[in-house]
Design a protein around this motif. Structure first.
Motif, PDB file in Angstrom:
ATOM      1  N   ASP A  51      -2.660   5.104   1.376  1.00 37.30           N
ATOM      2  CA  ASP A  51      -3.395   4.915   2.615  1.00 37.30           C
ATOM      3  C   ASP A  51      -3.418   6.155   3.492  1.00 37.30           C
ATOM      4  N   ASP A  91      -3.502   2.199   8.490  1.00 35.19           N
ATOM      5  CA  ASP A  91      -3.039   3.024   7.375  1.00 35.19           C
ATOM      6  C   ASP A  91      -1.666   3.647   7.646  1.00 35.19           C
ATOM      7  N   ASP A 224      -2.799  -1.583   2.760  1.00 36.74           N
ATOM      8  CA  ASP A 224      -3.582  -2.543   3.534  1.00 36.74           C
ATOM      9  C   ASP A 224      -4.843  -2.895   2.751  1.00 36.74           C
ATOM     10  N   THR A 226      -8.511  -3.327   2.496  1.00 37.28           N
ATOM     11  CA  THR A 226      -9.721  -2.942   3.219  1.00 37.28           C
ATOM     12  C   THR A 226     -10.918  -3.007   2.264  1.00 37.28           C
TER      13      THR A 226
HETATM   14 CO    CO Z   1      -5.679   1.713   3.747  1.00 40.99          CO
END
Ligand code: CO
Ligand code: CO
Length: 329
Positions: A51, A91, A224, A226
């Motif tokens: 990230d 991030d 994460d 996304t």
């Molecule tokens: Co990310």
């Protein structure tokens, strides 16, 4: 120029949010073989699609650097600003860090959209940065045919407590800290103008607590969720770690209205590309609709953590070997 209240921001851009990312396979081809300065202090670089970049600056201390920006995901300027800021800050949390400073990135069609709308976007971003206790100092703006907004964020992290893509270990549970479904709901919003408060609440929620909880629980791997969707990000993590995953589709939480939006056909091209990209590594005993939901391109999604996070559902398990296969049951 039209009045700000009559402007639907999502209509000013060809794609929205993380769904306007360059597709995963295409991006990997573009950057493959491109190498910069090789430094032993660069703890996390481009290799595993993490990230953020992480560089050691001294004993026990490392800097996290990341940026994220995109075209409007919602019509409301203030909400869009909040979503883009929460997404950019995420991030840093996904690496186990905490943000310490950010700068704005803005593309704005000055001839087409009023300046007061941009002010609303920036105000939204500032409000979220304040919630994150992260000062925002200036930034950079350009005249751009499509509006774009985001942040470049710098954070700090303990290099021994990093959350990385390549540390998923077999036998550990997989947790997800936000429900899925903002992709299909945003797609519906863009088409019909219907507003989904539950999606906005989810996208503007910081991943700060989730990141802290993951680090405190001893997790070593997280990302994460996304633009590549749950399946895409899970696939990247399993590949980087040399393991496979079993996913319990029934345990994956969804926002209210997500299934109906899928049923009514509001699936973005990005979501379909995510599923096509992962499909060679997929063993599924659920139907195509369920897979599309699992591949739904998220904007400012939750953390996908290898380990248990208090309060977050366990949605699967990491298993040894395999061709970084995801078995969906
Ligand atoms: Co990310
Ligand atoms: Co990002």
């Amino acid at each position: 120029m039209t009045t700000p209240s009559s402007i639907r921001l999502t209509q000013t851009a060809h794609g929205g949010g993380c769904a306007c990312k360059i597709p995963p396979g295409e991006l990997e081809e573009i950057v493959s073989g491109l190498v910069g300065v090789d430094s032993p202090d660069l703890l996390v670089g481009l290799d595993d699609g993490d990230d953020a970049a992480v560089v050691r600056i001294g004993p026990g201390q490392a800097v996290v650097v990341t940026t994220d920006f995109f075209t409007p995901v919602v019509d409301d300027a203030y909400d869009w600003g909040r979503i883009a800021a929460a997404n950019a800050l995420s991030d840093v949390y996904a690496m186990g860090g905490r943000p310490i400073v950010a700068v704005n990135l803005v593309g704005w069609p000055r001839e087409v959209l009023p300046a007061e709308l941009l002010r609303e976007v920036l105000r939204g971003g500032l409000d979220i940065a304040r919630e994150a206790a992260c000062p925002v100092g200036g930034g950079h703006s350009i005249d751009d045919p499509e509006p774009k907004y985001g942040l470049a964020v710098t954070g700090l992290v303990d290099p021994d407590r990093l959350l990385r893509n390549d540390r998923a270990r077999a036998g550990l549970p997989i947790s997800l800290t936000k429900p899925l479904g903002v992709g299909v709901l945003n797609n519906r919003h863009k088409s019909t103008g219907e507003v989904f408060a539950q999606a906005i609440a989810s996208m503007t929620a910081l991943n700060a607590d989730a990141g802290r909880a993951a680090v405190e629980s001893g997790a070593e791997a997280a990302t994460d969720v996304t633009g590549f969707g749950l399946l895409g990000h899970l696939h990247k993590m399993m590949r980087a770690s040399g393991v496979s995953a079993v996913l319990d589709a029934a345990a994956v939480p969804y926002l209210e209205g997500a299934r109906e939006a899928l049923r009514d056909g509001y699936v973005s091209g990005g979501t379909r590309r995510n599923l096509d990209w992962v499909r060679p590594h997929l063993e599924a005993s659920v139907d195509e609709d369920e897979l599309l939901l699992l591949a739904d391109a998220q904007t400012s999604g939750g953390l996908l953590v290898v380990g248990e996070v208090p309060g977050a559902p366990v949605i699967g398990e990491v298993v040894a070997g395999g061709e970084h296969t995801i078995s969906v049951r």
